[in-house]
Design a protein around this motif. Sequence first.
Motif, PDB file in Angstrom:
ATOM      1  N   HIS A  17       5.285  -3.429  97.670  1.00  0.00           N
ATOM      2  CA  HIS A  17       6.110  -4.637  97.729  1.00  0.00           C
ATOM      3  C   HIS A  17       6.018  -5.439  96.436  1.00  0.00           C
ATOM      4  CE1 HIS A  17       7.358  -5.166 102.088  1.00  0.00           C
ATOM      5  NE2 HIS A  17       6.823  -3.964 102.012  1.00  0.00           N
ATOM      6  N   TYR A  18       4.850  -5.444  95.836  1.00  0.00           N
ATOM      7  CA  TYR A  18       4.653  -6.227  94.618  1.00  0.00           C
ATOM      8  C   TYR A  18       3.838  -5.415  93.621  1.00  0.00           C
ATOM      9  CZ  TYR A  18       5.977 -10.049  97.703  1.00  0.00           C
ATOM     10  OH  TYR A  18       6.639 -10.839  98.593  1.00  0.00           O
ATOM     11  N   ASN A  19       4.096  -5.661  92.333  1.00  0.00           N
ATOM     12  CA  ASN A  19       3.373  -4.985  91.276  1.00  0.00           C
ATOM     13  C   ASN A  19       3.270  -5.950  90.104  1.00  0.00           C
ATOM     14  OD1 ASN A  19       2.639  -3.432  89.019  1.00  0.00           O
ATOM     15  ND2 ASN A  19       3.602  -1.608  89.853  1.00  0.00           N
ATOM     16  N   PHE A  20       2.073  -6.289  89.710  1.00  0.00           N
ATOM     17  CA  PHE A  20       1.835  -7.221  88.607  1.00  0.00           C
ATOM     18  C   PHE A  20       0.817  -6.616  87.650  1.00  0.00           C
ATOM     19  CE2 PHE A  20       2.432  -9.706  92.529  1.00  0.00           C
ATOM     20  CZ  PHE A  20       3.609 -10.371  92.217  1.00  0.00           C
ATOM     21  N   VAL A  21       0.968  -6.914  86.374  1.00  0.00           N
ATOM     22  CA  VAL A  21      -0.039  -6.534  85.382  1.00  0.00           C
ATOM     23  C   VAL A  21      -0.591  -7.829  84.796  1.00  0.00           C
ATOM     24  CG1 VAL A  21      -0.495  -5.342  83.214  1.00  0.00           C
ATOM     25  CG2 VAL A  21       1.097  -4.340  84.868  1.00  0.00           C
ATOM     26  N   GLY A  25      -4.555 -12.552  78.263  1.00  0.00           N
ATOM     27  CA  GLY A  25      -5.424 -13.727  78.300  1.00  0.00           C
ATOM     28  C   GLY A  25      -5.991 -14.027  79.677  1.00  0.00           C
ATOM     29  N   GLN A  26      -5.826 -13.108  80.626  1.00  0.00           N
ATOM     30  CA  GLN A  26      -6.275 -13.360  81.997  1.00  0.00           C
ATOM     31  C   GLN A  26      -7.798 -13.451  82.063  1.00  0.00           C
ATOM     32  OE1 GLN A  26      -4.447 -13.763  85.056  1.00  0.00           O
ATOM     33  NE2 GLN A  26      -6.491 -14.422  85.652  1.00  0.00           N
ATOM     34  N   GLU A  27      -8.298 -14.622  82.474  1.00  0.00           N
ATOM     35  CA  GLU A  27      -9.726 -14.787  82.750  1.00  0.00           C
ATOM     36  C   GLU A  27     -10.011 -14.164  84.109  1.00  0.00           C
ATOM     37  OE1 GLU A  27     -12.078 -16.243  80.781  1.00  0.00           O
ATOM     38  OE2 GLU A  27     -10.550 -16.451  79.224  1.00  0.00           O
ATOM     39  N   PRO A  28     -11.224 -13.647  84.347  1.00  0.00           N
ATOM     40  CA  PRO A  28     -11.519 -13.074  85.655  1.00  0.00           C
ATOM     41  C   PRO A  28     -11.213 -14.071  86.778  1.00  0.00           C
ATOM     42  CG  PRO A  28     -13.269 -12.548  84.119  1.00  0.00           C
ATOM     43  CD  PRO A  28     -12.352 -13.521  83.424  1.00  0.00           C
ATOM     44  N   GLY A  54      -6.675  -3.071 103.501  1.00  0.00           N
ATOM     45  CA  GLY A  54      -6.643  -2.091 102.424  1.00  0.00           C
ATOM     46  C   GLY A  54      -5.297  -1.995 101.736  1.00  0.00           C
ATOM     47  N   HIS A  55      -4.516  -3.086 101.766  1.00  0.00           N
ATOM     48  CA  HIS A  55      -3.173  -3.081 101.210  1.00  0.00           C
ATOM     49  C   HIS A  55      -3.086  -3.638  99.794  1.00  0.00           C
ATOM     50  CE1 HIS A  55      -1.258  -2.974 105.495  1.00  0.00           C
ATOM     51  NE2 HIS A  55      -2.025  -1.939 105.244  1.00  0.00           N
ATOM     52  N   ILE A  56      -4.200  -4.036  99.218  1.00  0.00           N
ATOM     53  CA  ILE A  56      -4.201  -4.505  97.824  1.00  0.00           C
ATOM     54  C   ILE A  56      -4.940  -3.478  96.977  1.00  0.00           C
ATOM     55  CG2 ILE A  56      -4.923  -6.319  96.224  1.00  0.00           C
ATOM     56  CD1 ILE A  56      -4.649  -8.319  98.527  1.00  0.00           C
ATOM     57  N   TRP A  57      -4.251  -3.033  95.946  1.00  0.00           N
ATOM     58  CA  TRP A  57      -4.792  -2.026  95.051  1.00  0.00           C
ATOM     59  C   TRP A  57      -4.840  -2.594  93.632  1.00  0.00           C
ATOM     60  CZ3 TRP A  57      -4.176   3.693  96.131  1.00  0.00           C
ATOM     61  CH2 TRP A  57      -4.045   3.943  97.501  1.00  0.00           C
ATOM     62  N   VAL A  58      -5.897  -2.272  92.921  1.00  0.00           N
ATOM     63  CA  VAL A  58      -5.991  -2.617  91.501  1.00  0.00           C
ATOM     64  C   VAL A  58      -6.324  -1.325  90.761  1.00  0.00           C
ATOM     65  CG1 VAL A  58      -7.190  -3.954  89.733  1.00  0.00           C
ATOM     66  CG2 VAL A  58      -6.691  -4.996  91.966  1.00  0.00           C
ATOM     67  N   ASN A  59      -5.497  -1.012  89.784  1.00  0.00           N
ATOM     68  CA  ASN A  59      -5.680   0.206  88.998  1.00  0.00           C
ATOM     69  C   ASN A  59      -5.843   1.440  89.886  1.00  0.00           C
ATOM     70  OD1 ASN A  59      -5.560  -1.459  86.713  1.00  0.00           O
ATOM     71  ND2 ASN A  59      -7.764  -1.808  86.785  1.00  0.00           N
ATOM     72  N   GLU A  60      -4.939   1.540  90.881  1.00  0.00           N
ATOM     73  CA  GLU A  60      -4.853   2.687  91.799  1.00  0.00           C
ATOM     74  C   GLU A  60      -6.014   2.826  92.774  1.00  0.00           C
ATOM     75  OE1 GLU A  60      -1.944   4.208  91.846  1.00  0.00           O
ATOM     76  OE2 GLU A  60      -1.288   3.147  90.064  1.00  0.00           O
ATOM     77  N   SER A  61      -6.804   1.758  92.965  1.00  0.00           N
ATOM     78  CA  SER A  61      -7.887   1.791  93.946  1.00  0.00           C
ATOM     79  C   SER A  61      -7.796   0.572  94.860  1.00  0.00           C
ATOM     80  CB  SER A  61      -9.255   1.761  93.255  1.00  0.00           C
ATOM     81  OG  SER A  61      -9.427   2.920  92.469  1.00  0.00           O
ATOM     82  N   VAL A  62      -8.128   0.770  96.138  1.00  0.00           N
ATOM     83  CA  VAL A  62      -8.142  -0.333  97.093  1.00  0.00           C
ATOM     84  C   VAL A  62      -9.273  -1.293  96.716  1.00  0.00           C
ATOM     85  CG1 VAL A  62      -8.515  -0.935  99.523  1.00  0.00           C
ATOM     86  CG2 VAL A  62      -7.224   1.125  98.938  1.00  0.00           C
ATOM     87  N   GLY A  72      -5.137  -6.847  81.822  1.00  0.00           N
ATOM     88  CA  GLY A  72      -4.676  -5.472  81.838  1.00  0.00           C
ATOM     89  C   GLY A  72      -4.717  -4.791  83.189  1.00  0.00           C
ATOM     90  N   ASP A  73      -5.342  -5.416  84.188  1.00  0.00           N
ATOM     91  CA  ASP A  73      -5.379  -4.822  85.524  1.00  0.00           C
ATOM     92  C   ASP A  73      -3.971  -4.737  86.105  1.00  0.00           C
ATOM     93  OD1 ASP A  73      -8.104  -4.425  85.644  1.00  0.00           O
ATOM     94  OD2 ASP A  73      -8.518  -6.130  86.958  1.00  0.00           O
ATOM     95  N   GLU A  74      -3.659  -3.614  86.772  1.00  0.00           N
ATOM     96  CA  GLU A  74      -2.395  -3.473  87.488  1.00  0.00           C
ATOM     97  C   GLU A  74      -2.677  -3.712  88.969  1.00  0.00           C
ATOM     98  OE1 GLU A  74       1.427  -0.516  87.917  1.00  0.00           O
ATOM     99  OE2 GLU A  74      -0.520   0.375  87.461  1.00  0.00           O
TER     100      GLU A  74
END
Length: 193
Positions: A17-21, A25-28, A54-62, A72-74
Motif C-alpha cells: 500500500h505504501y513505499n517510502f525511502v 538526512g533522516q535521523e534514526p 508483520g505488515h511493515i517491512w524495512v529493506n525487505e524484512s519484517v 536510505g531505508d526502504e
Amino acid sequence: MAIANTSDPEEDELYEHYNFVASKGQEPLRVDKFLMNFIENATRNKIQLAAKKGHIWVNESVVKQNYKVKAGDEVKVFFEHPPYEFLLSPEDIPLNIVYEDESLLVVNKPAGMVVHPGHGNYSGTLINALLHHIKNLPVNSDERPGLVHRIDKDTSGLLVIAKTEMAMTHLAKQFFDKTSEREYLALVWGNID
C-alpha cells in the motif's frame, strides 16, 4: 506489488500500500513515528497494529514498531487486500451511452462523477459503472479497465472506452500520438479580460 505472507499461512498474499525511502538526512526514528509523518489519516494505533501483524517491512524484512528508520531505508506497508483504488467493484450506476459497438463505447460523463477510483473516491466512479455494464474490459497500463483517456471530476463530456485489447492498443496510441481530435467548450461568466 503482492508478496507471499510468510508470517500467516492462512493468508495467501499481502499487497503493498505504501513505499517510502528515508532521505539522506533522516535521523534514526521509530518506524511507527516515521510512517505517521507520511501516511495521511494514519493513527499510531493503526500503524502499531500493522507492525504487530508483520505488515511493515524495512529493506525487505519484517520489522517491529520500535525499529529505528535510518537514512536510505526502504519502508513498505502491506495489507491483506489491494489498495482501495484497485478494488474495483461493479456498481449499477446509470450510464449515458451515446455510441456502442463490439470494440468501443462512447459515454457522456456527467460533471461531479470521478472517472476512476483513487484516494477518497473508491466507489461511484465511471469505472464502477462500466464494470457493471460490460464484463471483461481490457486493462490499461495503470490497471484501469477500458480507459484510454479521462476528464476531471467536475468536467462533463464524452469519453471513449475500449471494449477489446485491440481497441485499447489503437485508441491509446491515437491519444498518445495526439492524432485524435478533441474539442473543449467552456461556460464562462463574469468580466473576462
